[in-house]
Every structure is written in structure tokens, then in C-alpha cells.
Design an enzyme around this catalytic site. Structure first.
Site, PDB file in Angstrom:
ATOM      1  CD  GLU A  66      61.997 -26.609  48.869  1.00 59.56           C
ATOM      2  OE1 GLU A  66      61.657 -27.579  48.166  1.00 59.56           O
ATOM      3  OE2 GLU A  66      61.187 -25.858  49.440  1.00 59.56           O
ATOM      4  N   GLY A 236      51.735 -32.456  49.062  1.00 62.43           N
ATOM      5  CA  GLY A 236      52.749 -32.933  48.123  1.00 62.43           C
ATOM      6  C   GLY A 236      53.545 -31.768  47.594  1.00 62.43           C
ATOM      7  CG  ASP A 237      55.782 -29.814  50.207  1.00 67.72           C
ATOM      8  OD1 ASP A 237      56.266 -30.951  50.300  1.00 67.72           O
ATOM      9  OD2 ASP A 237      55.634 -29.057  51.183  1.00 67.72           O
ATOM     10  CB  VAL A 303      54.440 -27.128  45.107  1.00 68.78           C
ATOM     11  CG1 VAL A 303      53.911 -28.449  44.580  1.00 68.78           C
ATOM     12  CG2 VAL A 303      54.725 -26.163  43.966  1.00 68.78           C
TER      13      VAL A 303
END
Length: 353
Positions: A66, A236-237, A303
Site C-alpha cells: 500500500e 482488521g485492516d 485501520v
């Protein structure tokens, strides 16, 4: 922003992993987390001045790579980061990162830094900063489910910023819990190693979930979460990765960083797109309430967002002149005549023998 002054704009301050470790140990882990948290809070107060976009992600079966960019109009920043859960079995880090700050006026970078360590610090800083506004008053006990690379930073952040005195550890790998307990010995935190998630949440006012598997998981079930707790959900990302049962979300007041990103990557990817959430910056800027009752369940569905990395890099940049732990990289071409880049290259060619 305080700038270390290189002899040439072509020389860019660079913080290596070795430099970062020296900086952290010189300042202190908890103190550095606290300083980063203050910068993040300052930048949340001016949230509307930032360019914002969901991170640019390249997903694969193995993980994700990312880019996380943002700018406040004067300084531009981005982080490159990966998330590869299977890396642990290969002997690699699950998450690695580096980041850049640059001048908007010239486009020239003013800082290049490792961000594997810095991301751990800023994630912990963000968690504790959010809990300062959302957790029950006078919380003393936190459950830490998932005892990997982030665990100790979270524990120290909550001790420093929120006054947590006891951390109850659980991981499906007992060696991870043992590692965390040993690393946190002597910090003043009471450490309890637990045999299950249910055991870990017993008596906790704050529950932090931080697991690595890229899957829809149920780390917390609805019956494990009593009224009045604060949940710090940071594992949770990415799409397809969650930690909480959907019913917990339906019982909670949910706070997020940037909804367009969190609805893709966070726990709320399990809910309809119109399910109400509150942006955390609005709470910090006193535009919306945070915790409103002792019975309320608050959930920070975190996140990670680019402004937090920007804040961390901004904090780091300000420390360089004091700590002195950085190098100067010759990474920008600097011809005497800006129009004659070719001439600069040609003059560097060795003469024919």
C-alpha cells in the site's frame, strides 16, 4: 517544522533502522509514543486542512502492498507499507514500511525514514489517544488479544496515556505471550498470561484485538463483550480481514478514522454502507460526543490512516536536530545549471584511455 540543515538541498536526512532504534532509546519508548500521540491529536484538530484519500492498495493472495499519501498544503507525506501474514513462517516481518516527507513548495524531499518501528509507535499512539476519549473513566485493566509485534507498544501506550495498570495477554501461540510477558517485565505493568480470549477479557475495561491472519475471523464473540467496555480493534485492516463478530458491531457506538477507507478495510466492512459511524476527529475537535454513558460499548475500528503517519514523520523530523541520529543521502541530482542534467552526467563519464 524544525529542519535539520543539510549543506545542500540535494542531501536528504535519512533515518535508518539503526538510527531509529537509537532515537527511541534516547527519548524512551513511552515518551516517544506520547509525543507522537500529541502530534496526531494536533493534526486531527486541523483534519479539514488535509488532502485525504483511501490508501492505494495492491492486493494479492499473499498480502497487500500500500501507499498512504496526504498533504496539509505545506508538507506532503506518504508511507509505503506491506502486510503479509505468511511472512512470519518465512522468518520475515509481517509488516514493513518506509516513509517520506517533502516540501510542497519545491517538491524536494526533506526526510526519508524507516517506518517499520515508527508505524508500531504511531499505531500504539493512535490507539491510546482514541481511548483517552472513548474508554471508561479510570480504566485500569486491558485485554490484549494477539501478542505479536504490536503488543508491547500498545501496552506501554495505554499505561502512559490512559493509566492502564494491568494487561491480560492471550495469543493462540503461547510463545508469543511468553515473549510479550518477558519484554514487559519491569515496566510497572501487571502482566497476566491467559489461556483463552474469554479468560483475557475477564475484568477488562479495554479490549485490544491485534491479530495477523488475513481472513474473516471471530476473535471476539458477542457473549464475551459486556456493557461499558471500550474495544480497540486494530487487527482488521484490509478487505476480507476482520476480528469481531458482527453482532458486537450492532451493539456498539463505532468510531473510525476515515469512513471511505474503513468501510473497505475495517470491521465495518461487515455492515451496510449506510450504517452510522462517527469520525474520530470530530470527537477530538469537540464537534461530536465520544463516550456518553457508563453502559455504552465504544468501538474504535482502526485501520490506520495517512495523516497519522504524517504526524509521526513530523514528530520524528523535529527530533533530528536534538538527537543527531540520521545520515544525509545524496539522492537528488543537483547540476550546477538546472537545465543541464545531461552535461552533469557526461562530465562524470570516465575519459577514454
Amino acid at each position: 517544522m524544525t529542519n535539520p540543515e543539510p549543506s545542500s538541498l540535494a542531501l536528504v536526512p535519512f533515518v535508518s533502522v539503526a538510527d531509529m532504534m537509537k532515537i527511541v532509546n534516547q527519548i524512551g519508548v513511552a515518551e516517544m509514543i506520547d509525543g507522537i500521540a500529541q502530534r496526531i491529536e494536533e493534526d486531527f484538530h486541523r483534519w479539514e486542512s488535509f488532502d485525504k484519500t483511501p490508501r492505494v492498495a495492491a492486493h494479492s493472495r499473499e498480502g497487500v502492498i500500500e501507499l498512504m499519501p496526504t498533504s496539509d498544503g505545506e508538507t506532503y507525506g506518504f508511507k509505503y507499507v506491506n502486510g503479509h501474514p505468511a511472512n512470519m513462517a518465512r522468518g520475515f516481518q509481517t509488516v514493513t514500511a518506509f516513509g517520506v516527507l517533502a516540501s510542497v513548495a519545491t517538491g524536494y524531499p526533506i526526510l526519508l525514514s524507516e517506518m517499520t518501528i515508527l508505524t508500531a509507535l504511531r499505531t500504539a499512539a493512535t490507539s491510546a489517544m482514541a481511548a483517552k476519549y472513548l474508554a471508561p473513566k479510570n480504566s485500569k485493566v486491558m485485554a490484549m488479544i494477539g501478542n505479536g509485534a504490536q503488543c508491547e507498544f500498545q501496552a506501554l501506550a495505554f499505561q502512559k496515556i490512559c493509566g492502564i495498570e494491568e494487561v491480560r495477554l492471550y495469543d493462540i501461540d503461547p510463545e508469543a505471550t511468553k515473549k510479550a510477558a518477558e519484554n514487559l517485565a519491569g515496566t510497572g505493568i501487571s502482566i497476566v498470561s491467559c489461556s483463552s480470549s474469554q479468560d483475557a477479557v475477564t475484568g477488562a475495561q479495554v479490549i485490544t484485538t491485534c491479530t495477523a491472519d488475513k481472513q474473516y475471523a471471530t476473535i471476539l464473540t458477542d457473549n464475551m463483550v459486556g456493557t461499558g467496555v471500550h474495544i480497540n480493534a486494530i487487527g482488521g485492516d484490509c478487505p476480507g480481514k476482520t476480528e469481531l463478530h458482527r453482532d458486537i458491531l450492532l451493539r456498539s457506538e463505532i468510531f473510525v478514522e476515515y469512513p471511505p477507507q474503513t468501510r473497505i478495510e475495517g470491521e465495518i466492512q461487515q455492515l451496510d454502507d449506510d450504517h452510522p459511524v462517527t469520525e474520530l476527529w470530530r470527537v477530538i475537535a469537540d464537534k461530536m460526543p465520544g463516550r456518553t454513558s457508563a453502559e455504552q460499548i465504544t468501538l474504535f475500528d482502526s485501520v490506520g490512516f495517512a495523516t497519522e503517519d504524517f504526524s509521526a514523520l513530523r514528530y520524528l523530523h523535529a527530533q533530528l536536530e536534538t538527537t543527531g541520529h540520521y545520515a544525509l543521502l545524496d539522492m537528488l541530482a543537483d547540476p550546477d545549471d538546472p537545465r543541464d542534467l545531461f552535461g552533469m552526467v557526461a562530465r562524470a563519464m570516465p575519459e577514454a584511455v
